[in-house]
Motif scaffolding. Sequence first.
Motif, PDB file in Angstrom:
ATOM      1  N   LEU A  54       0.571  -1.306   0.021  1.00 33.37           N
ATOM      2  CA  LEU A  54       0.220  -0.103   0.123  1.00 33.37           C
ATOM      3  C   LEU A  54       1.069   1.379  -0.370  1.00 33.37           C
ATOM      4  CD1 LEU A  54      -2.682  -1.060   2.634  1.00 33.37           C
ATOM      5  CD2 LEU A  54      -2.954  -0.863   0.158  1.00 33.37           C
ATOM      6  N   ALA A  55       2.231   1.476   0.166  1.00 37.72           N
ATOM      7  CA  ALA A  55       2.949   2.301   0.174  1.00 37.72           C
ATOM      8  C   ALA A  55       2.701   3.573  -0.779  1.00 37.72           C
ATOM      9  CB  ALA A  55       4.567   1.906   0.089  1.00 37.72           C
ATOM     10  N   GLY A  56       2.337   4.781  -0.035  1.00 37.10           N
ATOM     11  CA  GLY A  56       2.461   5.997  -1.130  1.00 37.10           C
ATOM     12  C   GLY A  56       1.131   5.825  -2.113  1.00 37.10           C
ATOM     13  N   GLY A  57       0.051   4.765  -1.956  1.00 36.67           N
ATOM     14  CA  GLY A  57      -0.815   4.462  -2.731  1.00 36.67           C
ATOM     15  C   GLY A  57      -2.401   4.962  -2.106  1.00 36.67           C
ATOM     16  N   THR A  58      -3.477   4.498  -2.524  1.00 44.78           N
ATOM     17  CA  THR A  58      -4.634   4.465  -1.997  1.00 44.78           C
ATOM     18  C   THR A  58      -5.073   3.213  -1.477  1.00 44.78           C
ATOM     19  OG1 THR A  58      -5.569   4.035  -4.397  1.00 44.78           O
ATOM     20  CG2 THR A  58      -5.138   6.499  -3.244  1.00 44.78           C
ATOM     21  N   ALA A  59      -6.290   3.150  -0.650  1.00 47.56           N
ATOM     22  CA  ALA A  59      -6.736   1.948  -0.375  1.00 47.56           C
ATOM     23  C   ALA A  59      -8.260   2.167   0.083  1.00 47.56           C
ATOM     24  CB  ALA A  59      -6.017   1.437   1.169  1.00 47.56           C
ATOM     25  N   VAL A  60      -9.094   1.053   0.045  1.00 48.63           N
ATOM     26  CA  VAL A  60     -10.398   0.933   0.634  1.00 48.63           C
ATOM     27  C   VAL A  60     -10.402   0.266   1.908  1.00 48.63           C
ATOM     28  CG1 VAL A  60     -11.510   1.291  -1.858  1.00 48.63           C
ATOM     29  CG2 VAL A  60     -10.968  -0.875  -0.534  1.00 48.63           C
TER      30      VAL A  60
ATOM     31  N   SER B 130     -15.850  -1.334   1.449  1.00 49.08           N
ATOM     32  CA  SER B 130     -16.201  -0.078   1.127  1.00 49.08           C
ATOM     33  C   SER B 130     -15.854   0.362  -0.169  1.00 49.08           C
ATOM     34  CB  SER B 130     -15.751   0.843   2.129  1.00 49.08           C
ATOM     35  OG  SER B 130     -15.947   2.387   1.872  1.00 49.08           O
ATOM     36  N   SER B 131     -16.496   1.469  -0.693  1.00 51.13           N
ATOM     37  CA  SER B 131     -16.086   2.043  -2.069  1.00 51.13           C
ATOM     38  C   SER B 131     -15.466   3.394  -1.971  1.00 51.13           C
ATOM     39  CB  SER B 131     -17.345   2.028  -2.927  1.00 51.13           C
ATOM     40  OG  SER B 131     -18.565   3.121  -2.488  1.00 51.13           O
ATOM     41  N   VAL B 132     -15.262   3.960  -0.743  1.00 49.72           N
ATOM     42  CA  VAL B 132     -14.463   5.310  -0.397  1.00 49.72           C
ATOM     43  C   VAL B 132     -12.979   4.794  -0.464  1.00 49.72           C
ATOM     44  CG1 VAL B 132     -14.259   6.971   1.058  1.00 49.72           C
ATOM     45  CG2 VAL B 132     -16.503   5.888   0.808  1.00 49.72           C
TER      46      VAL B 132
ATOM     47  N   PRO C  18      -5.910  -2.577  -1.618  1.00 49.08           N
ATOM     48  CA  PRO C  18      -5.360  -1.423  -2.481  1.00 49.08           C
ATOM     49  C   PRO C  18      -6.505  -1.296  -3.416  1.00 49.08           C
ATOM     50  CG  PRO C  18      -3.796  -3.463  -2.349  1.00 49.08           C
ATOM     51  CD  PRO C  18      -5.208  -3.913  -1.511  1.00 49.08           C
ATOM     52  N   ALA C  19      -6.622   0.059  -3.713  1.00 46.79           N
ATOM     53  CA  ALA C  19      -7.612   0.694  -4.649  1.00 46.79           C
ATOM     54  C   ALA C  19      -6.981   1.356  -5.500  1.00 46.79           C
ATOM     55  CB  ALA C  19      -8.531   1.412  -3.673  1.00 46.79           C
ATOM     56  N   PRO C  20      -7.537   1.264  -6.906  1.00 47.05           N
ATOM     57  CA  PRO C  20      -7.207   1.905  -7.887  1.00 47.05           C
ATOM     58  C   PRO C  20      -7.863   3.296  -7.980  1.00 47.05           C
ATOM     59  CG  PRO C  20      -8.924   0.542  -8.511  1.00 47.05           C
ATOM     60  CD  PRO C  20      -8.508   0.205  -7.311  1.00 47.05           C
ATOM     61  N   GLY C  21      -7.588   4.256  -8.543  1.00 44.04           N
ATOM     62  CA  GLY C  21      -8.360   5.650  -8.802  1.00 44.04           C
ATOM     63  C   GLY C  21      -7.931   6.502  -7.894  1.00 44.04           C
ATOM     64  N   PRO C  22      -8.465   7.780  -8.137  1.00 45.78           N
ATOM     65  CA  PRO C  22      -8.225   8.804  -7.086  1.00 45.78           C
ATOM     66  C   PRO C  22      -8.878   8.785  -5.640  1.00 45.78           C
ATOM     67  CG  PRO C  22      -9.814   9.383  -8.763  1.00 45.78           C
ATOM     68  CD  PRO C  22      -9.413   7.993  -8.948  1.00 45.78           C
TER      69      PRO C  22
END
Length: 101
Positions: free
Chosen positions: A29-35, A39-41, A71-75
């Motif tokens: 997850l380093a420096g990325g995004t996650a849910v 959840s979809s947030v 891990p989650a793709p997108g903004p």
Amino acid sequence: MSASAEDPAETGVDIGHLAAVLVRRRRELAGGTAVIGGSSVVHRVHETVWAGVRVPTTACRAAGDPLRLRPAPGPVTCRRCLRRTTGRDTGVPEGQTELSV
């Protein structure tokens, strides 16, 4: 002689394994995004120290358990994460409830 209930050998807790899992999750997850869970947030991922190990956490601190992060793709769509990382208030993304202040 009785063993303490906090003794990992007695409780079946493998501290080394847990630490390795947490380190692997941090790398994923380093420096990325996650849910969080299902959840979809989408949250921004930061790091913190948990039980002496550097672990991933959300910028808004919505998840106390790093093992629930995926891990989650997108903004980033979490309003609190956006505010904490940019310093700007943004509109609430569609589908997310606005927080009252």
